[in-house]
Design an enzyme around this catalytic site. Structure first.
Site, PDB file in Angstrom:
ATOM      1  N   ASP A 562      14.527  36.696 -76.237  1.00  0.00           N
ATOM      2  CA  ASP A 562      14.608  35.233 -76.161  1.00  0.00           C
ATOM      3  C   ASP A 562      14.031  34.770 -74.815  1.00  0.00           C
ATOM      4  O   ASP A 562      13.353  35.518 -74.131  1.00  0.00           O
ATOM      5  CB  ASP A 562      16.065  34.767 -76.321  1.00  0.00           C
ATOM      6  CG  ASP A 562      17.001  35.476 -75.339  1.00  0.00           C
ATOM      7  OD1 ASP A 562      16.520  36.127 -74.386  1.00  0.00           O
ATOM      8  OD2 ASP A 562      18.231  35.374 -75.533  1.00  0.00           O
ATOM      9  N   ASP A 563      14.310  33.549 -74.436  1.00  0.00           N
ATOM     10  CA  ASP A 563      13.737  33.027 -73.191  1.00  0.00           C
ATOM     11  C   ASP A 563      14.657  33.254 -71.997  1.00  0.00           C
ATOM     12  O   ASP A 563      14.749  32.422 -71.098  1.00  0.00           O
ATOM     13  CB  ASP A 563      13.389  31.545 -73.357  1.00  0.00           C
ATOM     14  CG  ASP A 563      12.249  31.375 -74.335  1.00  0.00           C
ATOM     15  OD1 ASP A 563      11.363  32.252 -74.352  1.00  0.00           O
ATOM     16  OD2 ASP A 563      12.248  30.396 -75.093  1.00  0.00           O
TER      17      ASP A 563
END
Ligand code: WT7
Length: 692
Positions: A562-563
Site C-alpha cells: 500500500d502507500d
C-alpha cells in the site's frame, strides 16, 4: 483447517532431499560460516538440544495442536498466568468475515485479570523480587541505574497512586511522551495497574503530531520529562508538550495535568518552562505516595492501550489492544521466539514509543520475569561500538534490533564489533522491515560470531506480537526469511481476487482466523478497522504486506503493497507527508513515494508542485523539509524534493504513484504504460527535472 494442515505436513519434509543437506552437514561439522552460496543455516546441535523447541518435529506437533484446537492450546498457556476469575467456557469468539456481520474478536472474555499484576506482583510472589527487572543505560557511557522486580513494583505503585489521586480511573486515557528512561515502562505499567489506557507517543514526534493524538484520545493527564539528550543533541520535550497542549486546547481538548520528570542530566528544572496549576514535577509528587497500590481487576477484553500508527490514507489510526489476549500472546511469543531462559539478559533496541517497545521491551519480557535493558541513548554514540559495549557490560544474551541499525553499523567496519567480546550473546533478533541477506549474514557472522540463531520476526502494530518468526533451535534458517508462522497463526497468501495460493507462490499476505494478540478495533472508528483490514480480502485479515512462499514453505516478506513507507523500520503514511507538504504556503500539490535506501531500507521521495509563479530554490527545498519535520517529526523528513510542474494523473485525477516510483528510483525504462495519463507529457517534464 485441512488445507492448512496439508501445508504443515509438507513443512515436515524439509529440508531433506533439497540438495542443500550437505551444507547442513558441513554446519554440524563446525564449518558454520553463512556465506552467499549457502542459503540454509542450521542451529548447532548444542543450541537445539537445550532449546525450548528443539526440533522442527516438536514445532510441527505444537503448531498442529494450536490450529486444530486453538481453545485448548491457548487455555493451557493462559492458565500459567494469574486470573482473579477464569474466562468463560468459550475461550475465544470471532467473526473475521465482513460478509457475515461486524468484525469481532474476543479472547478469554469473562476472565478477570491485570497485566501489571502478572508482570510484577506475580513474579515477586514467585521469588523473583530481588532479580533485576530493568538495567537502565543512559545516553553517556557510565550513566546507569537498575531496578529489581520489587523496586519496580514499588515505583509503579507510587505512580499508580498518584494517578488515582489526580482523578485518573478505569478507562481513562493517559498520554505518555517520554524518552527511554525507566519512567517510561513504569508509567505504562502504572496505567495498566489502575486500568487506565495508555497512549505512548514516540518522543521523536512533533508537537503537531502529539496534539493530534491528544485531541483524538482526550487524556486525563500527559506524562513527560523536561528534556533528553540523544547523542550530542538536547531535545526539550516539555516545550513540545506545551505547544501540543495549546494546540489540542484549540481543538477543544484541554488536559488538566502534565506530570514532568526532571531529567537532570539533560536539563535542570530551573530553566524548564512551567505552567503553575497544570504542571507537576514527578520527583516532588510521586515519591510521596505509598509503595503499594491495589490492583484494578479488569475483564480480558478491557482495553490495555492505544497506539497510533500510520495508514496509507488520512490521519493516524489508534490501534486498540485489550488485556488478556495481548498479555498471553506477547509473553508466549517472547518466550519461544527468543528461546527465553530465566538467566537471560535481554536487550531490545526499540523505543517504547513504537509497538516493539510495548510488546517486547515492557510487557512480553517482564511477564516472563526477564531482565530487560532500557537504553536512553543513540546506538552510534559516542561511537559505533556502543551497542557491543553495552552487550559486554550487561552480558546481554538476547539482542533484538532492526535491519537499519545492522546496516548502519555494518558500514562502520568490523573493528567496532570485534573489539568487544560479545560472547554472552545467544540469540539475535530482527524486526521492522525485511532484512536483506547481506545484512543478515553480517549480523550472523560478525556480531553473532556465527554462533547465534537470528529470529527475523514479522509482525505489526496491529498484530500485537510475532506472527511469522523462527523459533531458534527448531528450524534451519534462510538469511532474509522470517520462516514459519508462530503457534496459532494461519498466514495465507492470496492473489488479486483473494484466492488462497498453494505451495510456492507470491501475493498478498493475509491471516485466516484470529490470534490472541490481534487488535480489536481502531479507537473511535470501527468502520475504518473493517474497511482497511477486513474488506480488501473478505474472510481474512489483510496485513498490507506482500509475501512469497518458497518450495520449502519459508515465508519471504517483500514490503508494503500500500502507500505506507517504511523508513528505518518506522511506518510513515505517504498521505501524511503529502498533507504536511501542502500545508506549506508555497506548495500547491505533493506526491510522496518510497525509494530504496542503503541504510534506511526506504527513504521518502517527494514530488512537489509549487504555487504558480513561485521559483524553485534551495531555500524553499529546505523550508519544505522543515515543514515535514515540524508537522510529523524528523524521522519523516523527505530525503528528496523533486520539482514537479505537474503530476502524472489518470483522467479521473488519480495520481499514478507507480510511475512516480519508477522516476524516483531512476528506472526510466520501466515506466510502463503512460497512455492512460490525462497528460502524458508531464512524465518527460519530471524526467527532465530529476537532478534539479
Ligand atoms: C510493518 C509493520 C512490528 C514491529 C515493528 C514495525 C514491516 C515488520 C518485519 C520483518 C519484513 C517487516 C512490515 C509490516 N515489518 N517486521 N521481520 N520482515 N517486514 O511495526 O510500524 O506496525 O510496521 O513493518 O511491512 O507491515 P509497524
Amino acid at each position: 483447517t485441512s488445507d492448512h494442515l496439508r501445508h504443515v505436513d509438507s513443512m515436515g519434509t524439509l529440508p531433506s532431499g533439497t540438495g542443500k543437506i550437505s551444507y547442513l552437514n558441513a554446519v554440524i561439522l563446525g564449518d558454520s560460516l553463512a556465506s552467499e552460496e549457502n542459503d540454509l543455516v542450521l542451529p548447532s546441535p548444542e543450541f537445539s538440544s537445550q532449546a525450548l523447541i528443539p526440533s522442527s518435529d516438536k514445532y510441527i506437533e505444537m503448531y498442529r495442536r494450536s490450529i486444530v484446537d486453538p481453545a485448548g492450546f491457548w487455555s493451557e498457556i493462559a492458565s500459567l498466568f494469574y486470573w482473579k476469575q477464569k474466562w468463560s467456557d468459550q475461550v475465544y469468539s470471532e467473526n473475521m468475515d465482513v460478509r457475515k456481520g461486524p468484525i469481532n474478536i474476543e479472547w478469554f472474555k469473562g476472565g478477570i485479570t491485570n497485566v501489571c499484576f502478572n508482570a510484577l506482583d506475580r513474579n515477586v510472589q514467585a521469588g523473583l523480587g530481588a532479580k533485576t527487572a530493568i538495567y537502565w543505560e543512559g545516553n553517556e557511557p557510565g550513566q546507569d541505574g537498575s531496578l529489581t522486580y520489587t523496586d519496580l513494583l514499588e515505583r509503579v505503585c507510587q505512580l499508580a497512586n498518584y494517578l488515582k489521586d489526580i482523578g485518573v480511573g478505569k478507562g481513562d486515557a493517559v498520554v505518555i511522551y517520554l524518552p527511554m528512561l525507566m519512567e517510561l515502562p513504569i508509567a505504562m505499567l502504572a496505567c495498566a495497574r489502575i486500568a487506565a489506557v495508555h497512549s505512548v507517543v514516540f518522543a521523536g514526534f512533533s508537537a503537531e503530531s502529539l496534539a493530534q493524538r491528544i485531541t483524538d484520545c482526550k487524556p486525563k493527564a500527559v506524562i513527560t520529562c523536561n528534556a533528553v539528550c540523544r547523542g550530542s543533541k538536547v531535545i526539550h520535550l516539555k516545550d513540545i508538550v506545551d505547544t501540543a497542549l495549546v494546540e489540542s486546547a484549540k481543538n477543544g481538548v484541554s488536559v488538566d495535568v502534565c506530570l514532568t520528570y526532571e531529567n537532570q542530566s539533560a536539563m535542570k528544572r530551573e530553566t524548564t518552562n512551567w505552567m503553575e496549576g497544570r504542571d507537576a514535577w514527578w520527583q516532588d509528587t510521586v515519591p510521596k505516595f505509598p509503595t503499594t497500590c491495589d490492583v484494578e481487576w479488569v475483564d480480558a477484553e478491557d482495553p490495555l492501550f492505544l497506539l497510533y500508527t500510520s495508514g496509507s490514507t488520512g490521519k493516524p489510526k489508534g490501534v486498540l489492544h485489550t488485556t488478556g489476549g495481548f498479555m498471553v500472546y506477547t509473553a508466549t511469543t517472547f518466550k519461544y521466539a527468543f528461546d527465553y531462559k530465566l538467566s537471560d539478559i535481554y536487550w531490545c533496541t526499540a523505543d517504547c514509543g513504537w509497538i516493539t517497545g510495548h510488546s517486547y521491551v515492557t510487557y512480553g519480557p517482564l511477564l516472563n520475569g526477564a531482565t530487560v535493558i532500557v537504553f536512553e541513548g543513540a546506538p552510534n554514540y559516542p561511537d559505533p561500538g556502543r551497542c557491543w559495549d553495552i552487550v559486554d557490560k550487561y552480558k546481554v544474551t538476547l539482542f533484538y534490533t532492526a535491519p537499519t541499525l545492522v546496516r548502519s553499523l555494518m558500514r562502520e567496519g568490523n573493528e567496532y564489533v570485534t573489539r568487544y567480546s560479545r560472547k554472552s550473546l545467544r540469540v539475535l533478533g530482527s524486526v521492522g522491515e525485511p532484512i536483506n541477506p547481506s545484512a543478515w549474514r553480517w549480523f550472523f557472522n560478525v556480531v553473532g560470531d556465527s554462533r547465534c540463531p537470528i529470529s527475523d520476526t514479522w509482525w505489526q502494530t496491529e498484530t500485537g506480537g510475532f506472527m511469522i518468526t523462527p523459533l531458534p533451535g527448531a528450524w534451519p534458517l534462510k538469511p532474509g526469511s522470517a520462516t514459519f508462522p508462530f503457534f496459532g497463526v494461519q498466514p495465507v497468501i492470496v492473489d488479486d481476487k483473494g484466492t488462497e495460493l498453494e505451495g510456492e507462490c507470491s501475493g498478498y499476505l493475509c491471516v485466516k482466523s484470529s490470534w490472541p494478540g490481534a487488535f480489536r478495533t481502531l479507537y473511535g472508528d470501527h468502520e475504518r478497522y473493517e474497511t482497511t483490514y477486513f474488506k480488501p480480502f473478505p474472510g481474512y485479515y489483510f496485513s498490507g504486506d506482500g509475501c512469497s512462499r518458497d518450495k520449502d514453505g519459508y515465508h519471504w516478506l517483500t514490503g508494503r503493497v500500500d502507500d505506507v513507507i517504511n523508513v528505518s523500520g518506522h511506518r510513515i503514511g505517504s498521505a501524511e507527508v503529502e498533507s504536511a507538504l501542502v500545508s506549506h504556503p508555497q506548495c500547491a500539490e505533493a506526491a510522496v513515494v518510497g525509494v530504496e535506501h542503503e541504510v534506511k531500507g526506504q527513504a521518502i521521495y517527494a514530488f512537489v508542485t509549487l504555487v504558480e509563479g513561485v521559483p524553485y530554490s534551495e531555500e524553499l527545498r529546505k523550508s519544505l523539509v522543515a515543514t515535514v519535520r515540524n508537522q510529523i517529526g524528523a524521522f519523516a523528513a523527505p530525503d528528496n524534493i523533486h520539482w514537479a510542474p505537474g503530476l502524472p494523473k489518470t483522467r479521473s485525477g488519480k495520481i499514478m504513484r507507480r510511475i512516480l516510483r519508477k522516476i524516483a528510483s531512476r528506472q526510466l525504462d520501466e515506466l510502463g504504460d503512460t497512455s492512460t495519463l490525462a497528460d502524458p507529457s508531464v512524465v518527460d517534464q519530471l524526467i527532465a527535472l530529476r537532478d534539479c
